[in-house]
Scaffold this active site. Structure first.
Site, short mmCIF file in Angstrom:
data_model
loop_
_atom_site.label_atom_id
_atom_site.label_comp_id
_atom_site.label_asym_id
_atom_site.label_seq_id
_atom_site.Cartn_x
_atom_site.Cartn_y
_atom_site.Cartn_z
N HIS A 219 -0.26 -2.23 -7.03
CA HIS A 219 -0.47 -0.80 -7.33
C HIS A 219 0.83 -0.08 -7.62
CE1 HIS A 219 0.47 1.20 -3.36
NE2 HIS A 219 0.05 0.06 -2.83
N ASP A 246 5.94 -0.84 -0.77
CA ASP A 246 4.54 -0.44 -0.99
C ASP A 246 4.46 0.50 -2.20
OD1 ASP A 246 1.86 0.13 -0.70
OD2 ASP A 246 2.09 1.39 1.07
N GLU A 280 -4.02 3.82 -5.99
CA GLU A 280 -4.51 3.00 -4.87
C GLU A 280 -4.48 3.79 -3.57
OE1 GLU A 280 -4.04 0.27 -1.37
OE2 GLU A 280 -2.64 1.74 -2.13
N GLU A 281 -3.38 4.54 -3.40
CA GLU A 281 -3.17 5.26 -2.13
C GLU A 281 -4.17 6.40 -1.93
OE1 GLU A 281 -1.27 4.03 -0.01
OE2 GLU A 281 0.57 3.23 -0.86
N ASP A 309 0.43 -6.66 -2.74
CA ASP A 309 0.72 -5.33 -2.19
C ASP A 309 1.55 -5.53 -0.93
OD1 ASP A 309 0.79 -2.73 -1.37
OD2 ASP A 309 -1.38 -2.48 -1.09
N HIS A 391 5.02 4.64 3.21
CA HIS A 391 4.55 6.03 3.10
C HIS A 391 5.59 7.02 3.62
CE1 HIS A 391 0.22 4.21 3.45
NE2 HIS A 391 0.90 3.74 2.42
N1 BES Z 1 -0.07 -1.48 1.21
C1 BES Z 1 -0.98 -0.66 1.93
C2 BES Z 1 -1.96 -1.45 2.75
C3 BES Z 1 -1.39 -2.19 3.92
C4 BES Z 1 -0.55 -1.56 4.81
C5 BES Z 1 -1.77 -3.49 4.13
C6 BES Z 1 -0.05 -2.27 5.90
C7 BES Z 1 -1.30 -4.19 5.22
C8 BES Z 1 -0.42 -3.57 6.09
C9 BES Z 1 -1.78 0.21 0.97
O1 BES Z 1 -1.02 0.71 -0.08
C10 BES Z 1 -2.27 1.41 1.73
O2 BES Z 1 -1.51 2.22 2.17
N2 BES Z 1 -3.58 1.48 1.90
C11 BES Z 1 -4.18 2.56 2.60
C12 BES Z 1 -5.66 2.54 2.41
C13 BES Z 1 -6.06 3.00 1.03
C14 BES Z 1 -7.54 2.71 0.79
C15 BES Z 1 -5.81 4.48 0.88
C16 BES Z 1 -3.87 2.47 4.08
O3 BES Z 1 -3.62 1.37 4.59
O4 BES Z 1 -3.86 3.50 4.71
ZN ZN Z 2 0.28 2.28 0.92
#
Ligand code: BES
Ligand code: ZN
Length: 432
Positions: A219, A246, A280-281, A309, A391
């Site tokens: 992403h 990320d 994605e976020e 990711d 983040h």
């Molecule tokens: N890269 C993250 C997901 C992640 C974080 C996987 C830590 C494993 C360990 C992804 O970009 C993310 O932040 N996803 C969101 C959810 C999304 C549906 C908004 C999250 O984890 O809060």
């Molecule tokens: Zn993320």
């Protein structure tokens, strides 16, 4: 004041404090794990925050593993905080603008307990040594680092800002520069209806079965969020969000795979698509919309999707950890057998750790899995030892590389093996 716990089976409406009635427009419907919803409801009580601000948390009765919750801003803020604290992750729910959409999501076959993917279209045979072995030596660490560095420099890559859009333009140009000599490769942007950032795609047309598509993606967007413990969590579009790990790391690895494949004379039997997903976020919005617009109802049949990711921070002893939820066991095993073939010794050695779980819809592979696609998600570390700076302003290349700067390289190699072994080389027929 301690409240009595509502009886769960009777709990259809759980409204916390009602000093003022919630505005009807301050309502949204989320789908989340049943246990997360029940825990959140319990914690909302325990925290005794319930009289400080109105929070709506209305569980829609259902029987499956997921539930729909009608919620307002205040309720959502608390749910996010509780999910973050108790489950050590950030999202854990998918937002929907109306109840019907949420309920349809909750009931999707992929979330039912007996769900299994249909038999894979690929044969799990590793036989592309002649192509893969020389290609592995072409993966270039300095190019990966340069792409991460460039992506970090966009202030942020928020999906609905000019910065996020500028990042799409940069990537489009980069991918065009890698592929301009090939007439069988097209690079394009896929615009989205409701936000500025575009998804970027590169497609290598398959020579034998072009409708069979091998997908690899990462992403493009980044995000900055602030946590207010016990209260709320807000993400902004203005603050710097370098998003190096990320997920500039994933985009850089995918870019390097594209460069190496495009500059080789490998001509795939199946089509290969390289995807930089927007948004994605924001709850996997980019990949979901892309799939609806570009794949559903067409003859394109995705036979596998790899998600990269967070591939830059080596927080654990082993190199690669495979996510086992919302992924295909068969495809994961196939990729592990590629590692056994190509990465058992230096200089390309990769050590595989025990499988991990995300526990929620954590990245774009889930959008594919929901459509019944075989997915695989190799991850940078054990769940608990992955990069804690995501983040935030601290998700920089320097931090990501502080333990081992070669980490994204391993995933680029893995992804290269995956695209070649999944798409297979085309063998031209000798003239009669
Ligand atoms: N890269 C993250 C997901 C992640 C974080 C996987 C830590 C494993 C360990 C992804 O970009 C993310 O932040 N996803 C969101 C959810 C999304 C549906 C908004 C999250 O984890 O809060
Ligand atoms: Zn993320």
């Amino acid at each position: 004041m301690k409240r009595l716990r509502p009886i769960p089976s009777l709990l259809t409406l759980f409204t916390l404090s009602s000093a003022t009635a919630a505005l009807p427009q301050d309502r949204t419907w989320i789908v989340t794990d049943r246990q997360v919803a029940l825990d959140t409801r319990d914690k909302l009580e325990e925290l005794d925050l319930i009289d400080s601000e109105e929070a709506v948390f209305n569980l829609v009765p259902s029987t499956g593993p997921l539930v729909t919750v009608e919620i307002n801003r205040a309720g959502l803020g608390r749910l996010k905080t509780i999910v973050h604290r108790e489950y050590n992750h950030c999202g854990g729910f998918s937002p929907h603008s109306n109840r019907a959409e949420a309920r349809a999501q909750e009931r999707r076959p992929a979330y039912q307990p007996n769900f299994t993917l249909s038999s894979p279209k690929f044969a799990a045979v590793v036989d592309q040594q002649a192509v893969v072995v020389p290609a592995l030596d072409e993966i270039d660490a300095t190019r990966i680092a340069a792409v991460v560095c460039k992506l970090e420099s966009f202030h942020n890559r928020h999906y609905d800002t000019d910065n996020g859009q500028a990042a799409s333009d940069y990537l489009l140009q980069l991918w065009e520069s890698y592929t301009s000599s090939r007439s069988d490769i097209t690079v394009r942007k896929v615009p989205h209806d409701d936000w500025k950032q575009d998804t970027v795609m590169a497609r290598i047309e398959g020579r034998e079965t072009p409708s069979e598509v091998v997908v690899i993606g990462a992403h493009l967007d980044s995000i900055y969020c602030v946590e207010y413990p016990g209260l709320d969590r807000t993400c902004t579009r203005d603050h710097p969000a370098p998003g190096a790990d990320d997920d500039a790391s994933g985009i850089a690895a995918v870019s390097e795979i594209l460069r190496v494949v495009a500059s080789s004379d490998f001509k795939p039997r199946r089509t290969i698509e390289f995807i930089a997903y927007a948004a994605e976020e924001e709850g996997l919005k980019g990949s979901r919309e892309l799939i609806q617009k570009e794949y559903s109802g067409t003859d394109r049949q995705v036979i596998g999707a790899m998600q990269l990711d967070m591939v830059g921070f080596k927080g654990s002893e082993k190199d690669v950890y495979f996510v086992s939820d919302a992924t295909s066991q068969q495809l994961t095993d196939f990729v592990k057998s590629m590692i056994a073939t190509y990465n058992s010794s230096a200089p390309h050695r990769i050590e595989v750790g025990e499988d991990i779980t995300c526990g929620y819809a954590c990245s774009d592979h889930v959008s594919w899995y929901e459509e019944g696609v075989h997915t695989v998600f190799p991850f940078e570390a054990n769940r608990e030892q992955s990069n804690k700076k995501i983040h935030s302003e601290g998700d920089t290349g320097d931090h990501m590389r502080s333990i081992d700067s070669d980490h994204p390289l391993r995933f680029a190699k893995l992804g290269l093996e995956y695209v070649i072994e999944m798409a297979k080389g085309h063998t031209p027929q000798p003239p009669e």
